[in-house]
Write a protein that holds these residues in place. Structure first.
Motif, mmCIF file in Angstrom:
data_model
loop_
_atom_site.group_PDB
_atom_site.id
_atom_site.type_symbol
_atom_site.label_atom_id
_atom_site.label_comp_id
_atom_site.label_asym_id
_atom_site.label_seq_id
_atom_site.Cartn_x
_atom_site.Cartn_y
_atom_site.Cartn_z
ATOM 1 N N LEU A 30 0.831 -1.204 0.000
ATOM 2 C CA LEU A 30 0.000 0.000 0.000
ATOM 3 C C LEU A 30 0.866 1.255 0.000
ATOM 4 O O LEU A 30 0.646 2.186 -0.779
ATOM 5 N N ASN A 31 1.859 1.271 0.860
ATOM 6 C CA ASN A 31 2.724 2.445 0.954
ATOM 7 C C ASN A 31 3.452 2.700 -0.358
ATOM 8 O O ASN A 31 3.492 3.832 -0.859
ATOM 9 N N TYR A 32 4.005 1.649 -0.943
ATOM 10 C CA TYR A 32 4.723 1.797 -2.207
ATOM 11 C C TYR A 32 3.768 2.203 -3.325
ATOM 12 O O TYR A 32 4.067 3.091 -4.134
ATOM 13 N N GLY A 33 2.609 1.568 -3.373
ATOM 14 C CA GLY A 33 1.638 1.887 -4.410
ATOM 15 C C GLY A 33 1.204 3.340 -4.379
ATOM 16 O O GLY A 33 1.054 3.987 -5.419
ATOM 17 N N LEU A 34 1.033 3.877 -3.172
ATOM 18 C CA LEU A 34 0.624 5.275 -3.040
ATOM 19 C C LEU A 34 1.731 6.234 -3.464
ATOM 20 O O LEU A 34 1.458 7.384 -3.823
ATOM 21 N N LYS A 44 -5.517 0.010 -3.612
ATOM 22 C CA LYS A 44 -6.093 -1.148 -2.919
ATOM 23 C C LYS A 44 -6.640 -2.165 -3.918
ATOM 24 O O LYS A 44 -6.475 -3.380 -3.742
ATOM 25 N N ASP A 45 -7.270 -1.681 -4.982
ATOM 26 C CA ASP A 45 -7.773 -2.585 -6.019
ATOM 27 C C ASP A 45 -6.621 -3.325 -6.700
ATOM 28 O O ASP A 45 -6.731 -4.519 -7.017
ATOM 29 N N CYS A 46 -5.519 -2.620 -6.921
ATOM 30 C CA CYS A 46 -4.363 -3.246 -7.563
ATOM 31 C C CYS A 46 -3.763 -4.336 -6.677
ATOM 32 O O CYS A 46 -3.317 -5.380 -7.174
ATOM 33 N N LEU A 50 -3.409 -8.232 -7.620
ATOM 34 C CA LEU A 50 -2.144 -8.955 -7.537
ATOM 35 C C LEU A 50 -2.332 -10.318 -6.885
ATOM 36 O O LEU A 50 -1.861 -11.342 -7.408
ATOM 37 N N PHE A 51 -3.045 -10.356 -5.762
ATOM 38 C CA PHE A 51 -3.175 -11.624 -5.052
ATOM 39 C C PHE A 51 -4.153 -12.579 -5.732
ATOM 40 O O PHE A 51 -3.978 -13.798 -5.661
#
Length: 224
Positions: A30-34, A44-46, A50-51
């Motif tokens: 989450l931190n990296y994505g933001l 969050k959707d990404c 991924l999972f």
């Protein structure tokens, strides 16, 4: 148990172990994505995508570096989704840009005016770095990754990662000393100050009100 052991269990066919991996690395992703695209719901959707993709895939390779594998994967998913949805980051310089509430700084440091001033100058100097330099600083001091794994994420060689980090730290130190002629800042003090800045940035991200920042994910839901 080492992360690679969890990963080996997963690729052996016991996909329920993904729930453990998801829980452990959700905040990192989450931190990296933001940092890549500052839209909470989008990122969050990404992560969910991924999972689900991992769960459904039949060709997952072994890895000793689970975190860097996931970080690189979420990076690719975000870029692909941005391209597919024809979304653009309007200001490239905003990538990995740090925003720290001055009230949080003062609350953290109390009456230590000298350190407060240093951190404010460091924040300004950091935000003047190039995108690549910011990424290297981020991976080293918030994700605490070794250069070998950083190189894997950014598709560069390990020596290039080391050189980029060295140049970024040198530039930060030079900028700080230019702003304060009497200051001589050691590499260790610089690293500690960077870590504190990132920590305060993380606090701002994870304290967003009325947000479900850590939604549940289960292997069962992905198999439906």
């Amino acid at each position: 148990m080492k992360d690679s052991a969890y990963w080996n269990i997963f690729i052996s066919g016991q996909k329920q172990i993904l729930e453990v991996i998801y829980t452990k690395y959700y905040d990192h992703l989450l931190n990296y994505g933001l940092k890549l695209y500052p839209d909470m719901d989008f990122v969050k959707d990404c992560i969910q995508d991924l999972f689900v993709k991992l769960y459904s895939s039949k060709n997952i390779k072994p890895t000793e570096h689970v975190r860097s594998y996931l970080l690189k994967s979420i990076r690719n998913i975000i870029i692909d989704k941005l391209n597919k949805d024809k979304l653009q980051i309007t200001d490239k310089d905003a990538l990995f840009h740090l925003i720290v509430d001055e009230d949080e700084l003062e609350k953290k440091l109390g009456a230590n005016d000298e350190e407060l001033l240093l951190l404010k100058k460091l924040l300004q100097a950091y935000n003047q770095l190039s995108e690549n330099q910011k990424q290297i600083i981020y991976f080293r001091y918030i994700q605490e990754l070794p250069h070998k794994e950083i190189a894997e994420i950014l598709d560069i060689n390990e020596q290039s990662s080391m050189n980029l980090a060295s140049r970024a730290l040198t530039k930060l130190r030079r900028e700080l000393q230019n702003k304060n002629k009497q200051a001589i800042i050691s590499s260790e003090d610089l690293r500690k100050s960077l870590t504190l800045l990132f920590m305060l940035t993380n606090k701002a991200i994870y304290s967003v009100k009325n947000q479900d920042l850590h939604p549940a994910w289960s292997a069962e839901s992905s198999s439906l």
